[in-house]
Scaffold this motif. Structure first.
Motif, PDB file in Angstrom:
ATOM      1  N   ASN A 131       0.848  -1.180   0.000  1.00 48.54           N
ATOM      2  CA  ASN A 131       0.000   0.000   0.000  1.00 48.54           C
ATOM      3  C   ASN A 131       0.889   1.237   0.000  1.00 48.54           C
ATOM      4  OD1 ASN A 131      -2.425   1.592   0.243  1.00 48.54           O
ATOM      5  ND2 ASN A 131      -3.347  -0.126   1.345  1.00 48.54           N
ATOM      6  N   VAL A 132       0.270   2.407   0.096  1.00 49.95           N
ATOM      7  CA  VAL A 132       1.009   3.646   0.304  1.00 49.95           C
ATOM      8  C   VAL A 132       0.266   4.469   1.343  1.00 49.95           C
ATOM      9  CG1 VAL A 132       1.994   3.759  -2.026  1.00 49.95           C
ATOM     10  CG2 VAL A 132      -0.200   4.868  -1.554  1.00 49.95           C
ATOM     11  N   PHE A 133       0.997   5.311   2.056  1.00 48.30           N
ATOM     12  CA  PHE A 133       0.369   6.281   2.952  1.00 48.30           C
ATOM     13  C   PHE A 133       0.759   7.657   2.435  1.00 48.30           C
ATOM     14  CE2 PHE A 133      -0.223   8.913   6.716  1.00 48.30           C
ATOM     15  CZ  PHE A 133      -1.433   8.441   7.198  1.00 48.30           C
ATOM     16  N   ALA A 134      -0.248   8.496   2.160  1.00 47.95           N
ATOM     17  CA  ALA A 134      -0.017   9.793   1.546  1.00 47.95           C
ATOM     18  C   ALA A 134      -0.539  10.919   2.424  1.00 47.95           C
ATOM     19  CB  ALA A 134      -0.688   9.843   0.172  1.00 47.95           C
ATOM     20  N   GLU A 135      -0.136  12.133   2.090  1.00 48.75           N
ATOM     21  CA  GLU A 135      -0.610  13.300   2.850  1.00 48.75           C
ATOM     22  C   GLU A 135      -2.130  13.373   2.866  1.00 48.75           C
ATOM     23  OE1 GLU A 135       2.966  16.626   2.487  1.00 48.75           O
ATOM     24  OE2 GLU A 135       1.179  16.814   1.235  1.00 48.75           O
ATOM     25  N   SER A 136      -2.763  12.937   1.793  1.00 51.16           N
ATOM     26  CA  SER A 136      -4.225  12.988   1.729  1.00 51.16           C
ATOM     27  C   SER A 136      -4.875  12.107   2.796  1.00 51.16           C
ATOM     28  CB  SER A 136      -4.705  12.559   0.336  1.00 51.16           C
ATOM     29  OG  SER A 136      -4.215  11.265   0.007  1.00 51.16           O
ATOM     30  N   ASP A 137      -4.153  11.087   3.271  1.00 54.94           N
ATOM     31  CA  ASP A 137      -4.694  10.231   4.329  1.00 54.94           C
ATOM     32  C   ASP A 137      -4.846  10.991   5.648  1.00 54.94           C
ATOM     33  OD1 ASP A 137      -5.059   7.523   3.163  1.00 54.94           O
ATOM     34  OD2 ASP A 137      -2.915   7.684   2.759  1.00 54.94           O
ATOM     35  N   ILE A 138      -4.080  12.075   5.810  1.00 54.02           N
ATOM     36  CA  ILE A 138      -4.191  12.884   7.021  1.00 54.02           C
ATOM     37  C   ILE A 138      -5.585  13.516   7.102  1.00 54.02           C
ATOM     38  CG2 ILE A 138      -3.210  14.795   8.343  1.00 54.02           C
ATOM     39  CD1 ILE A 138      -1.356  12.406   8.016  1.00 54.02           C
ATOM     40  N   ILE A 139      -6.129  13.870   5.946  1.00 55.86           N
ATOM     41  CA  ILE A 139      -7.476  14.436   5.909  1.00 55.86           C
ATOM     42  C   ILE A 139      -8.492  13.421   6.449  1.00 55.86           C
ATOM     43  CG2 ILE A 139      -9.327  15.216   4.381  1.00 55.86           C
ATOM     44  CD1 ILE A 139      -7.265  17.325   4.716  1.00 55.86           C
ATOM     45  N   LEU A 140      -8.329  12.156   6.082  1.00 51.22           N
ATOM     46  CA  LEU A 140      -9.239  11.112   6.569  1.00 51.22           C
ATOM     47  C   LEU A 140      -9.125  10.958   8.082  1.00 51.22           C
ATOM     48  CD1 LEU A 140      -8.717   8.364   3.823  1.00 51.22           C
ATOM     49  CD2 LEU A 140     -10.577  10.036   3.994  1.00 51.22           C
ATOM     50  N   TYR A 167     -11.842   4.496  -2.494  1.00 51.55           N
ATOM     51  CA  TYR A 167     -10.498   5.078  -2.508  1.00 51.55           C
ATOM     52  C   TYR A 167      -9.687   4.438  -3.644  1.00 51.55           C
ATOM     53  CZ  TYR A 167      -6.129   7.032  -0.734  1.00 51.55           C
ATOM     54  OH  TYR A 167      -4.952   7.734  -0.602  1.00 51.55           O
ATOM     55  N   PRO A 168      -8.960   5.252  -4.437  1.00 52.59           N
ATOM     56  CA  PRO A 168      -8.253   4.693  -5.602  1.00 52.59           C
ATOM     57  C   PRO A 168      -7.174   3.675  -5.258  1.00 52.59           C
ATOM     58  CG  PRO A 168      -7.628   7.000  -5.228  1.00 52.59           C
ATOM     59  CD  PRO A 168      -8.824   6.719  -4.363  1.00 52.59           C
ATOM     60  N   GLY A 169      -6.652   3.723  -4.028  1.00 51.07           N
ATOM     61  CA  GLY A 169      -5.682   2.730  -3.600  1.00 51.07           C
ATOM     62  C   GLY A 169      -4.297   2.958  -4.176  1.00 51.07           C
ATOM     63  N   VAL A 170      -3.450   1.929  -4.080  1.00 56.19           N
ATOM     64  CA  VAL A 170      -2.084   2.030  -4.581  1.00 56.19           C
ATOM     65  C   VAL A 170      -2.038   1.550  -6.028  1.00 56.19           C
ATOM     66  CG1 VAL A 170      -1.502  -0.243  -3.651  1.00 56.19           C
ATOM     67  CG2 VAL A 170       0.322   1.353  -4.217  1.00 56.19           C
ATOM     68  N   HIS A 171      -1.341   2.315  -6.850  1.00 56.64           N
ATOM     69  CA  HIS A 171      -1.188   1.929  -8.253  1.00 56.64           C
ATOM     70  C   HIS A 171       0.290   1.888  -8.582  1.00 56.64           C
ATOM     71  CE1 HIS A 171      -5.401   1.957  -9.628  1.00 56.64           C
ATOM     72  NE2 HIS A 171      -5.556   2.812  -8.648  1.00 56.64           N
ATOM     73  N   THR A 172       0.682   0.809  -9.223  1.00 54.02           N
ATOM     74  CA  THR A 172       2.086   0.612  -9.558  1.00 54.02           C
ATOM     75  C   THR A 172       2.282   0.596 -11.066  1.00 54.02           C
ATOM     76  OG1 THR A 172       1.868  -1.806  -9.547  1.00 54.02           O
ATOM     77  CG2 THR A 172       2.477  -0.740  -7.460  1.00 54.02           C
ATOM     78  N   CYS A 173       3.526   0.736 -11.458  1.00 48.67           N
ATOM     79  CA  CYS A 173       3.891   0.640 -12.863  1.00 48.67           C
ATOM     80  C   CYS A 173       5.328   0.139 -12.926  1.00 48.67           C
ATOM     81  CB  CYS A 173       3.748   1.994 -13.565  1.00 48.67           C
ATOM     82  SG  CYS A 173       4.856   3.261 -12.917  1.00 48.67           S
ATOM     83  N   THR A 174       5.812  -0.106 -14.120  1.00 50.54           N
ATOM     84  CA  THR A 174       7.206  -0.500 -14.316  1.00 50.54           C
ATOM     85  C   THR A 174       7.868   0.524 -15.230  1.00 50.54           C
ATOM     86  OG1 THR A 174       6.833  -1.839 -16.299  1.00 50.54           O
ATOM     87  CG2 THR A 174       6.522  -2.922 -14.154  1.00 50.54           C
ATOM     88  N   GLN A 175       9.180   0.494 -15.266  1.00 48.50           N
ATOM     89  CA  GLN A 175       9.899   1.444 -16.106  1.00 48.50           C
ATOM     90  C   GLN A 175       9.656   1.199 -17.600  1.00 48.50           C
ATOM     91  OE1 GLN A 175      13.944   1.228 -13.980  1.00 48.50           O
ATOM     92  NE2 GLN A 175      13.846   3.352 -14.639  1.00 48.50           N
ATOM     93  N   SER A 176       9.170   0.012 -17.925  1.00 47.96           N
ATOM     94  CA  SER A 176       8.899  -0.293 -19.334  1.00 47.96           C
ATOM     95  C   SER A 176       7.510   0.166 -19.769  1.00 47.96           C
ATOM     96  CB  SER A 176       9.046  -1.793 -19.591  1.00 47.96           C
ATOM     97  OG  SER A 176       8.103  -2.533 -18.829  1.00 47.96           O
ATOM     98  N   ASP A 177       6.670   0.602 -18.825  1.00 49.09           N
ATOM     99  CA  ASP A 177       5.337   1.089 -19.186  1.00 49.09           C
ATOM    100  C   ASP A 177       5.449   2.358 -20.023  1.00 49.09           C
ATOM    101  OD1 ASP A 177       4.050  -0.947 -17.916  1.00 49.09           O
ATOM    102  OD2 ASP A 177       3.562   0.180 -16.112  1.00 49.09           O
ATOM    103  N   THR A 178       4.543   2.514 -20.970  1.00 47.17           N
ATOM    104  CA  THR A 178       4.584   3.688 -21.843  1.00 47.17           C
ATOM    105  C   THR A 178       3.980   4.902 -21.151  1.00 47.17           C
ATOM    106  OG1 THR A 178       2.416   3.286 -22.843  1.00 47.17           O
ATOM    107  CG2 THR A 178       4.336   2.213 -23.859  1.00 47.17           C
ATOM    108  N   LEU A 179       4.330   6.060 -21.677  1.00 44.49           N
ATOM    109  CA  LEU A 179       3.758   7.301 -21.167  1.00 44.49           C
ATOM    110  C   LEU A 179       2.243   7.286 -21.332  1.00 44.49           C
ATOM    111  CD1 LEU A 179       4.117  10.136 -20.024  1.00 44.49           C
ATOM    112  CD2 LEU A 179       4.569  10.950 -22.348  1.00 44.49           C
ATOM    113  N   PHE A 180       1.766   6.727 -22.434  1.00 48.06           N
ATOM    114  CA  PHE A 180       0.321   6.654 -22.674  1.00 48.06           C
ATOM    115  C   PHE A 180      -0.374   5.852 -21.574  1.00 48.06           C
ATOM    116  CE2 PHE A 180      -3.415   4.525 -24.385  1.00 48.06           C
ATOM    117  CZ  PHE A 180      -4.122   5.586 -24.935  1.00 48.06           C
TER     118      PHE A 180
END
Length: 325
Positions: A240-249, A274-287
């Motif tokens: 998961n991730v913990f972000a500044e926006s979680d402080i609002i919750l 909640y959108p949750g954690v989203h991952t990608c790889t360095q090979s993913d395209t900009l699109f």
């Protein structure tokens, strides 16, 4: 020793990056901020006479991460109040005062004195960044990227009296979303990977596990000037991730006096949508990255390797920076 063909590959990659940046920059120069103002929308503006506690409560109750401030006496825009400010406040008061003392102190400070309050605990100025609605998106993008802010206010002038009029707010997220939807030549967006464009921050990532306390993660935010911390399991895999926006919750749940709870409990407070954690790889395209951003409204992506271990973070500012000259 030079690798045969390496220089040619590098020149080719640089040429493609330049071509993409020229395409995106031209698009941004052809559109103004006015083109992005919705026909109907809600805008929260905070009077500088408001107490800091009331203003922060307005952010929490409306579920927004920032709001412009307006000085009615001077009839002018006075900057933005953001969740980053809230995080810095929590860190300062949690380290030096009790919760009740903090509330009592903040209950006596108006937003007009907020700059002095910020300077007391952190060498950070209030975000006073703004733009005219008729400024091009290119100009606004350059202005945002020159700072560490992700949002600015659109401020016009009342032609009758010369007073400032806060029209809307514009964020890097909205600019990227506008580009993803409206750029015609999407083929070029599919030709470049994160690796090709050197998008993201890599190495020496600040991470935590589920048993780390919320206040410790807030300290990580402040000490490292970051807004997200990946949460890993015992094998280093992203959970998961913990972000500044979680402080609002947490504030909405009235838990700002219980920040010693483990982050696992804080994450459980998120709503079902909640959108949750989203991952990608360095090979993913900009699109593909822009598509994830547009569909999920996430503010950043965690870059992972084949074993789902974090290797980097892609912020929205990283993506925008790669797309303009």
């Amino acid at each position: 020793m030079d690798i045969p063909g390496a220089k040619d590959d590098k020149r080719s990659a640089l040429a493609k990056r330049k071509e993409l940046a020229q395409l995106a920059s031209l698009f941004l120069k052809q559109h103004s901020a006015y083109d992005m103002i919705p026909v109907s929308f809600r805008l929260i503006v905070l009077d500088t006479k408001l107490l800091v506690t009331k203003a922060l409560s307005a952010l929490v109750q409306n579920g927004v991460e920032s709001a412009p401030m307006y000085d009615a006496a001077q009839a002018c825009y006075a900057g933005m109040l953001t969740t980053t400010d809230l995080v810095n406040l929590i860190q300062y008061y949690y380290s030096n005062f009790s919760y009740n003392e903090a509330i009592e102190d903040l209950g006596q400070v108006q937003l007009e004195n907020y700059k002095e309050l910020l300077m007391r605990f952190k060498s950070r100025q209030t975000n006073t960044l703004c733009a005219n609605p008729l400024d091009t998106l290119y100009e606004i993008s350059r202005r945002l990227l020159a700072t560490d802010y992700s949002t600015l206010a659109l401020v016009d002038e009342d032609t009758d009296n010369g007073n400032d009029v806060i029209v809307s707010v514009l964020s890097i997220y909205r600019i990227l979303n506008f580009m993803a939807v409206n750029i015609d030549d999407k083929k070029k967006l599919k030709q470049h990977s994160l690796y090709d464009l050197e998008i993201g921050t890599y190495g020496d990532l600040i991470t935590a596990t589920m048993d780390v306390s919320v206040i410790d993660i807030i300290r990580m935010f402040v000490d490292n000037n970051i807004s997200v911390v990946p949460i890993l399991d015992d094998n280093g895999v992203v959970l998961n991730v913990f972000a500044e926006s979680d402080i609002i919750l947490l504030a909405r749940e009235g838990l700002l006096d219980e920040l010693n709870i483990p982050v696992s409990e804080a994450l459980a407070l998120r709503p079902d949508d909640y959108p949750g954690v989203h991952t990608c790889t360095q090979s993913d395209t900009l699109f593909s990255v822009l598509d994830i951003i547009r569909k999920t409204q996430v503010q950043r992506l965690i870059v992972v390797d084949d074993d789902i271990r974090p290797v980097g973070v892609v912020a929205l500012s990283d993506v925008l920076r790669a797309m303009i000259v």
